[in-house]
Motif scaffolding. Structure first.
Motif, PDB file in Angstrom:
ATOM      1  N   ASN A 176      14.644  -9.198  -0.837  1.00  0.00           N
ATOM      2  CA  ASN A 176      13.753 -10.353  -0.875  1.00  0.00           C
ATOM      3  C   ASN A 176      12.390 -10.022  -0.279  1.00  0.00           C
ATOM      4  O   ASN A 176      11.350 -10.413  -0.824  1.00  0.00           O
ATOM      5  CB  ASN A 176      14.385 -11.532  -0.134  1.00  0.00           C
ATOM      6  N   ARG A 177      12.377  -9.296   0.835  1.00  0.00           N
ATOM      7  CA  ARG A 177      11.106  -8.943   1.455  1.00  0.00           C
ATOM      8  C   ARG A 177      10.309  -7.985   0.561  1.00  0.00           C
ATOM      9  O   ARG A 177       9.087  -8.101   0.445  1.00  0.00           O
ATOM     10  CB  ARG A 177      11.341  -8.309   2.829  1.00  0.00           C
ATOM     11  N   ALA A 178      11.005  -7.054  -0.076  1.00  0.00           N
ATOM     12  CA  ALA A 178      10.316  -6.143  -0.991  1.00  0.00           C
ATOM     13  C   ALA A 178       9.745  -6.907  -2.177  1.00  0.00           C
ATOM     14  O   ALA A 178       8.623  -6.624  -2.632  1.00  0.00           O
ATOM     15  CB  ALA A 178      11.269  -5.052  -1.468  1.00  0.00           C
ATOM     16  N   GLN A 179      10.502  -7.875  -2.688  1.00  0.00           N
ATOM     17  CA  GLN A 179      10.016  -8.676  -3.805  1.00  0.00           C
ATOM     18  C   GLN A 179       8.795  -9.483  -3.392  1.00  0.00           C
ATOM     19  O   GLN A 179       7.840  -9.652  -4.171  1.00  0.00           O
ATOM     20  CB  GLN A 179      11.114  -9.609  -4.307  1.00  0.00           C
ATOM     21  N   GLU A 180       8.802 -10.009  -2.144  1.00  0.00           N
ATOM     22  CA  GLU A 180       7.641 -10.752  -1.649  1.00  0.00           C
ATOM     23  C   GLU A 180       6.392  -9.869  -1.623  1.00  0.00           C
ATOM     24  O   GLU A 180       5.292 -10.317  -1.987  1.00  0.00           O
ATOM     25  CB  GLU A 180       7.928 -11.294  -0.243  1.00  0.00           C
ATOM     26  N   THR A 181       6.567  -8.618  -1.178  1.00  0.00           N
ATOM     27  CA  THR A 181       5.438  -7.690  -1.156  1.00  0.00           C
ATOM     28  C   THR A 181       4.942  -7.415  -2.571  1.00  0.00           C
ATOM     29  O   THR A 181       3.734  -7.447  -2.841  1.00  0.00           O
ATOM     30  CB  THR A 181       5.831  -6.376  -0.474  1.00  0.00           C
ATOM     31  N   ALA A 182       5.879  -7.137  -3.477  1.00  0.00           N
ATOM     32  CA  ALA A 182       5.507  -6.881  -4.871  1.00  0.00           C
ATOM     33  C   ALA A 182       4.825  -8.091  -5.487  1.00  0.00           C
ATOM     34  O   ALA A 182       3.829  -7.963  -6.218  1.00  0.00           O
ATOM     35  CB  ALA A 182       6.740  -6.491  -5.676  1.00  0.00           C
ATOM     36  N   ASP A 183       5.328  -9.293  -5.172  1.00  0.00           N
ATOM     37  CA  ASP A 183       4.728 -10.511  -5.716  1.00  0.00           C
ATOM     38  C   ASP A 183       3.310 -10.706  -5.185  1.00  0.00           C
ATOM     39  O   ASP A 183       2.415 -11.168  -5.912  1.00  0.00           O
ATOM     40  CB  ASP A 183       5.584 -11.731  -5.362  1.00  0.00           C
ATOM     41  N   ALA A 184       3.090 -10.360  -3.898  1.00  0.00           N
ATOM     42  CA  ALA A 184       1.749 -10.500  -3.317  1.00  0.00           C
ATOM     43  C   ALA A 184       0.761  -9.565  -4.011  1.00  0.00           C
ATOM     44  O   ALA A 184      -0.390  -9.943  -4.273  1.00  0.00           O
ATOM     45  CB  ALA A 184       1.794 -10.205  -1.815  1.00  0.00           C
ATOM     46  N   ILE A 185       1.210  -8.359  -4.324  1.00  0.00           N
ATOM     47  CA  ILE A 185       0.347  -7.401  -5.035  1.00  0.00           C
ATOM     48  C   ILE A 185       0.046  -7.908  -6.435  1.00  0.00           C
ATOM     49  O   ILE A 185      -1.096  -7.859  -6.910  1.00  0.00           O
ATOM     50  CB  ILE A 185       1.014  -6.015  -5.074  1.00  0.00           C
ATOM     51  N   THR A 186       1.063  -8.426  -7.115  1.00  0.00           N
ATOM     52  CA  THR A 186       0.888  -8.942  -8.471  1.00  0.00           C
ATOM     53  C   THR A 186      -0.033 -10.163  -8.475  1.00  0.00           C
ATOM     54  O   THR A 186      -0.904 -10.298  -9.350  1.00  0.00           O
ATOM     55  CB  THR A 186       2.258  -9.308  -9.073  1.00  0.00           C
ATOM     56  N   ALA A 187       0.144 -11.043  -7.482  1.00  0.00           N
ATOM     57  CA  ALA A 187      -0.690 -12.245  -7.399  1.00  0.00           C
ATOM     58  C   ALA A 187      -2.157 -11.907  -7.196  1.00  0.00           C
ATOM     59  O   ALA A 187      -3.049 -12.670  -7.592  1.00  0.00           O
ATOM     60  CB  ALA A 187      -0.194 -13.150  -6.268  1.00  0.00           C
ATOM     61  N   ALA A 188      -2.409 -10.750  -6.564  1.00  0.00           N
ATOM     62  CA  ALA A 188      -3.788 -10.312  -6.330  1.00  0.00           C
ATOM     63  C   ALA A 188      -4.368  -9.567  -7.530  1.00  0.00           C
ATOM     64  O   ALA A 188      -5.475  -9.037  -7.458  1.00  0.00           O
ATOM     65  CB  ALA A 188      -3.843  -9.434  -5.088  1.00  0.00           C
TER      66      ALA A 188
END
Length: 248
Positions: free
Chosen positions: A45-57
């Motif tokens: 979940n934490r890795a997905q949050e990081t990946a999602d933050a990169i994608t959102a940017a």
């Protein structure tokens, strides 16, 4: 300066990229325009949050998993990154654990755990990186300022990071002719859960005041140095960079 044409967009793999320094590094490399594979060992979940933050940017990112000490798992992780993004240009080894005790009192099982992640894990990931990173790329390992500070209770941890220093400098020479740099970052006291956990506030204050800048490092401070080595620093090679605000 290198004349190698660097692939665009470049691709980075960050081990331990789901939190702390690793997350800051992953997000910074994403902001630099790289596609980022965010490695995790246990917390997807934490890795997905990081990946999602990169994608959102506006970037591209996927979570990937492996026990970094397991050769087969690491090989499969590199395979997935290459299949997803078409290659690998930057590998950053932030994955690590820190267990502290006086040398005479340290449980050897704890020593073995640190060795398996910090030394074998770095070696295993670096081995795959040495085989796969494209020309113009970078391999960036993580050491620690405690190798120089020689603080009590850090003997076992510092020993694992001294091993990282040695393999980094040797691998840089073994990559001759490949146009791939190999360096290590050695953070000082940095405000992450890994550093702060279990320390009384008095100890934290003492470590903070060791730096002339009179503060703890922040993950973004370390990420800046990684971005430098991963990008423009093509003439920095075979070095251990102490990123610690002047502690040592």
């Amino acid at each position: 300066m290198s004349t190698t044409q660097i692939a665009s967009p470049r691709v980075a793999l960050v081990t331990g990229g789901s939190g702390g320094i690793g997350r800051a590094v992953a997000e910074r490399l994403g902001a630099e325009g790289m596609a980022v594979a965010v490695h995790y060992a246990g917390n997807r979940n934490r890795a997905q949050e990081t990946a999602d933050a990169i994608t959102a940017a506006g970037g591209r990112s996927v979570p990937v998993t492996a026990d970094v000490s397991d050769e087969g798992a690491v090989t499969a992780m590199f395979d997935r990154v290459q299949e997803t993004f078409g290659g690998i240009d930057v590998v950053v080894n932030t994955a690590g654990i820190m267990l502290l005790a006086p040398l005479a009192e340290l449980d050897l099982d704890d020593f073995d755990r640190m060795h398996r992640t910090n030394v074998r894990g770095t070696f295993t990931v670096s081995q795959q990186a040495a085989r796969r990173v494209r020309p113009g790329g970078a391999i960036i390992n993580f050491s620690s300022t405690v190798v120089k500070l020689t603080l009590p209770t850090y003997a076992a941890y510092a020993a694992t990071k001294g091993a990282v220093d040695a393999m980094t400098m040797i691998l840089a020479k073994e990559m001759r002719g490949r146009d791939v740099t190999v360096n290590a970052i050695a953070p000082g006291p940095t405000a992450t859960p890994l550093f702060l956990e279990g320390k009384p506030q008095q100890a934290v204050e003492s470590l903070k005041n060791m730096a002339p800048l009179e503060r703890l490092g922040e993950p973004v401070d370390i990420a800046e140095a990684v971005a430098f080595l991963a990008g423009p620093a093509r003439w920095v090679n075979g070095q251990v960079l102490y990123i610690n605000g002047g502690v040592a």
